[in-house]
Motif scaffolding. Structure first.
Motif, PDB file in Angstrom:
ATOM      1  N   MET A 128       4.600  -3.602  -7.516  1.00 37.76           N
ATOM      2  CA  MET A 128       4.646  -2.400  -8.373  1.00 37.76           C
ATOM      3  C   MET A 128       4.780  -2.803  -9.836  1.00 37.76           C
ATOM      4  O   MET A 128       4.115  -2.240 -10.714  1.00 37.76           O
ATOM      5  N   HIS A 139       9.954  10.643  -0.413  1.00 39.11           N
ATOM      6  CA  HIS A 139       9.942   9.830   0.823  1.00 39.11           C
ATOM      7  C   HIS A 139      11.180  10.162   1.658  1.00 39.11           C
ATOM      8  O   HIS A 139      11.849   9.274   2.167  1.00 39.11           O
ATOM      9  N   ILE A 156      13.314   3.860  -8.595  1.00 41.23           N
ATOM     10  CA  ILE A 156      13.324   4.209  -7.160  1.00 41.23           C
ATOM     11  C   ILE A 156      14.393   3.395  -6.427  1.00 41.23           C
ATOM     12  O   ILE A 156      15.117   3.920  -5.573  1.00 41.23           O
ATOM     13  N   ASP A 162       9.301   2.480 -12.712  1.00 38.51           N
ATOM     14  CA  ASP A 162       9.357   3.347 -11.520  1.00 38.51           C
ATOM     15  C   ASP A 162      10.024   2.613 -10.365  1.00 38.51           C
ATOM     16  O   ASP A 162      10.847   3.192  -9.637  1.00 38.51           O
ATOM     17  N   ALA A 163       9.648   1.342 -10.178  1.00 38.73           N
ATOM     18  CA  ALA A 163      10.194   0.569  -9.049  1.00 38.73           C
ATOM     19  C   ALA A 163      11.711   0.444  -9.165  1.00 38.73           C
ATOM     20  O   ALA A 163      12.440   0.642  -8.179  1.00 38.73           O
ATOM     21  N   ARG A 196       4.256  -0.713 -13.076  1.00 39.39           N
ATOM     22  CA  ARG A 196       5.176   0.350 -12.659  1.00 39.39           C
ATOM     23  C   ARG A 196       6.593  -0.213 -12.425  1.00 39.39           C
ATOM     24  O   ARG A 196       7.304   0.243 -11.520  1.00 39.39           O
ATOM     25  N   SER A 220      12.724   9.262 -11.402  1.00 37.90           N
ATOM     26  CA  SER A 220      12.631   8.357 -10.245  1.00 37.90           C
ATOM     27  C   SER A 220      13.276   8.975  -9.016  1.00 37.90           C
ATOM     28  O   SER A 220      12.874   8.692  -7.885  1.00 37.90           O
ATOM     29  N   GLU A 235      -0.687   4.263   2.615  1.00 38.35           N
ATOM     30  CA  GLU A 235       0.462   3.558   2.013  1.00 38.35           C
ATOM     31  C   GLU A 235       0.289   2.064   2.261  1.00 38.35           C
ATOM     32  O   GLU A 235       0.435   1.602   3.392  1.00 38.35           O
ATOM     33  N   GLU A 247       5.683   2.590  -2.771  1.00 39.37           N
ATOM     34  CA  GLU A 247       7.025   3.092  -3.133  1.00 39.37           C
ATOM     35  C   GLU A 247       7.942   3.114  -1.911  1.00 39.37           C
ATOM     36  O   GLU A 247       9.142   2.838  -2.004  1.00 39.37           O
ATOM     37  N   LEU A 289      10.668  10.933  -7.338  1.00 39.55           N
ATOM     38  CA  LEU A 289       9.753  10.015  -6.633  1.00 39.55           C
ATOM     39  C   LEU A 289      10.373   9.544  -5.319  1.00 39.55           C
ATOM     40  O   LEU A 289       9.698   9.434  -4.298  1.00 39.55           O
ATOM     41  N   THR A 290      11.677   9.268  -5.358  1.00 34.95           N
ATOM     42  CA  THR A 290      12.378   8.767  -4.165  1.00 34.95           C
ATOM     43  C   THR A 290      12.475   9.849  -3.092  1.00 34.95           C
ATOM     44  O   THR A 290      12.210   9.590  -1.914  1.00 34.95           O
TER      45      THR A 290
END
Lengths: 493, 165
Positions: free
Chosen positions: A98, A248, A110, A106-107, A103, A241, A289, A296, A244-245
């Motif tokens: 990532m 999932h 997350i 973001d990583a 990213r 973030s 994915e 992610e 984003l988390t």
């Protein structure tokens, strides 16, 4: 327990406790980020300070280091492809790709958000499961506790080493260390060599600092690139973030459950849980994915699992007084130093403290989200510190932390001696964790074994007369049998 | 000369056997003199350490047998003795620091130890070797003396900082 939790909110939400919790998260992230340190080292180094505090702020501070340290390793894994701690090893599978795709923020965001949610999940399980387990264990007497101590020691000996024999050997060495000092029954002196410094045995902190911290720093002195300054790009994750988390959510809940389950098993720990949850998440992933290429979900799975492990690990530690790993062993030793005895009696006699620990653990995970997101740039800067400057300072902290316990130079020599033993055992591939667990569980095992024999009319057969003790014997036999079967299978050409 | 894992294993087993030897020696001497080497579960403080020591001996014997049968002793990574020079020097510096802490005092021994370890690690910038040790030792002294109220050793020169807090 609900009443105690309500009362505990008042004990936890004091300026001093909040300040220490937030400081603990910062320290935890710091020791997690720096490769070679980790949450155990952070807790060890700050332990002398923690034991001067009241129980709830002390546990809040140390648990915050545990929580922050378990997450901090992901930052270096994502940015440098070097996990700050073994807990974050699985995070680099998708975290680093990532970052390579631009990213990194973001990583990291997350990773922090998933750690926080995973930790909260583990905390809720802790609040539900620990009182029930403690209530169940309140009927235990000496034979059950003796068997429980053997089970705890065997579990960590089996899991922490590829060789069952070496694991048990290390555990036995820890049991022997625990016998040094004044015998509780006869009040005789054992292995003290007429030295008054040894009347209470070796201080657990001297042993842990020597085995883990000193030996690790000396090994790092052998490594390459001590003077290299890592070239790390600056990143600033945001609170988006969390969104984003939460996308999932299925993966998040499943991985948190896996982490909590593995945490509750003595010896299993965060590394196994993060790799297992990664494997499960990868197996159940949608075709689009691409795990291993910057998904992610991979970061969500590993980070939620390894932080949820803490809540799981606290269940047997608090409810039974049986630590699952060296870090919870040190936390138990802190409670002992503060005059509390983890196990069913703590739930009966100090329910306010237990509830305070529950609440402050949840708070640590909320603090992790806020502090982690806001202070990531600081830790990126810390990653640029050269090891040649870091190693002497960590060694100095080891020395001062150990000295501060009793203002004793003798403790420093003990620490140094265990540093040598740690180096020797690492070279011989003998695990160190069972030694610490042996030292913690030693008194529990010996005292309860002797009490059992005192109340028994027919010697050791009493263990088979009691259902829980007999069940634990079967578990121990299964553990040994399983380890032998696994060793035989893996040693086949 | 190269070192293999088996050499370290033998050394570790020798160490553990020495520990076992001390256990039996103490039981035969100190324990017996105190009258705690025998008797029932209450008085016998030797039975438990003796049992653990015997278990260690059995485990070492089994491990050696397993290693012999599996011929694992031939494998393992090798390490040149020259690689051990740096950690040995690091240990020597740490030992010298601990040994001299009470005598030289914290404020002399600590910067010297940090500087020595930095030089050992390859640092060659004079300014860094001077500034980092002094700054780090002062920062730690502040943390321990002011925050934790722990008196650090002053040594023969009785060097203490009078913090204005």
């Amino acid at each position: 327990m609900v009443d105690h939790l309500t009362q505990a909110v008042g004990l936890v939400f004091t300026p001093w406790s909040l300040l220490l919790t937030f400081a603990g998260v910062l320290v935890g992230l710091l020791v997690g980020v720096l490769p070679g340190l980790g949450p155990l080292m952070g807790i060890i180094l700050l332990l002398p300070f923690a034991v001067t505090l009241d129980p709830i702020p002390a546990m809040g501070f140390l648990l915050a280091i545990f929580v922050g340290g378990s997450c901090g390793g992901s930052i270096s894994a994502i940015l440098l492809r070097i996990p700050g701690t073994p807990l974050a090893a699985a995070t680099l599978f998708d975290g680093y790709p990532m970052a390579k795709k631009g990213r990194a923020a973001d990583a990291i965001g997350i990773a922090i958000a998933a750690s926080s949610v995973g930790g909260l999940f583990g905390g809720l399980v802790l609040i539900v499961a620990a009182p029930s387990l403690a209530a169940f264990a309140s009927d235990f007497s000496a034979p059950e506790f003796a068997m429980l101590a053997i089970t705890g020691l065997l579990a960590i000996a089996v899991i922490s080493s590829s060789s069952l024999l070496k694991g048990i050997m290390a555990g036995c060495f820890g049991l022997l260390l625990a016998t040094i000092g004044t015998d509780e029954f006869s009040t005789g002196y054992r292995f003290t060599f007429d030295n008054f410094n040894m009347l209470n045995g070796f201080h657990i902190v001297s042993i842990v600092v020597g085995l883990f911290a000193v030996s690790e720093m000396i090994i790092q002195l052998m490594g390459p690139g001590l003077t290299n300054k890592p070239n790390v790009p600056m990143v600033r994750p945001g609170f988006s973030s969390l969104v984003l988390t939460l996308r999932h959510w299925g993966n998040l809940l499943r991985s948190s459950a896996i982490g909590t389950f593995f945490g509750s098993l003595p010896g299993a720990g965060g590394v196994i849980s993060s790799f297992t949850s990664y494997a499960v998440a990868k197996g159940l992933a949608k075709p689009d994915e691409l795990y291993g290429e910057g998904a992610e979900g991979g970061v969500v799975a590993t980070e939620s699992a390894n932080n949820a492990t803490i809540g799981g690990a606290m269940v047997p530690s608090l409810a039974l007084g049986i630590p699952g790993d060296p870090t919870t062993a040190v936390l138990i030793s802190v409670l002992l130093i503060l005059g509390l005895f983890p196990g069913p009696t703590m739930f009966e006699h100090s329910p306010d403290i237990v509830a305070g620990v529950f609440v402050i653990y949840l708070l640590c995970n909320v603090a992790l989200l806020v502090i982690g997101i806001l202070t990531t740039p600081l830790f990126v800067w810390v990653l640029r510190v050269r090891k040649v400057n870091l190693i002497p300072i960590v060694l100095l902290m080891c020395v001062l932390g150990t000295f501060a316990l009793q203002s004793s130079v003798f403790d420093l020599f003990v620490m140094f001696g265990f540093g040598l033993i740690g180096l020797l055992f690492r070279a011989a591939n003998i695990p160190l964790s069972p030694i610490v667990i042996g030292v913690i569980l030693g008194p529990l095992l010996e005292n309860n074994m002797r009490r059992t024999l005192l109340i028994s009319d027919n010697g050791l057969w009493i263990f088979l007369d009691r259902p829980v003790a007999a069940a634990l014997i079967l578990i121990n036999i299964a553990l040994i049998g399983g380890a032998i079967w696994f060793n035989l299978r893996t040693s086949r050409p | 000369m190269d070192l293999k894992q088996k050499h370290a294993e033998y050394l570790a087993y020798a160490f553990l056997l020495a520990v076992v030897g001390v256990v039996f020696q103490q039981i035969a001497t100190s324990f017996a003199e105190q009258g705690i080497a025998s008797g029932g579960p209450f008085d016998n403080a030797a039975a438990y350490p003796r049992a653990v020591a015997i278990l260690i001996v059995i485990l070492i014997a089994l491990q050696l047998a397993v290693s012999f049968v599996a011929r694992r002793r031939e494998g393992g990574e090798t390490l040149s003795l020259t690689h051990l020079a740096c950690p040995a020097a690091g240990l020597a510096i740490l030992f010298a620091y601990i040994w001299s802490l009470n005598w030289l005092g914290y404020h002399i021994a600590t910067p010297s130890m940090i500087a020595a370890l930095m030089i050992l690690g390859g640092s060659r910038r004079i300014a860094e070797i001077l500034i980092v040790p002094v700054a780090a030792s002062l920062l730690m002294a502040f943390a321990f003396e002011v925050v934790l109220k722990i008196v650090l050793p002053g040594g023969v020169f009785k060097l203490h900082i009078l913090w204005p807090f």
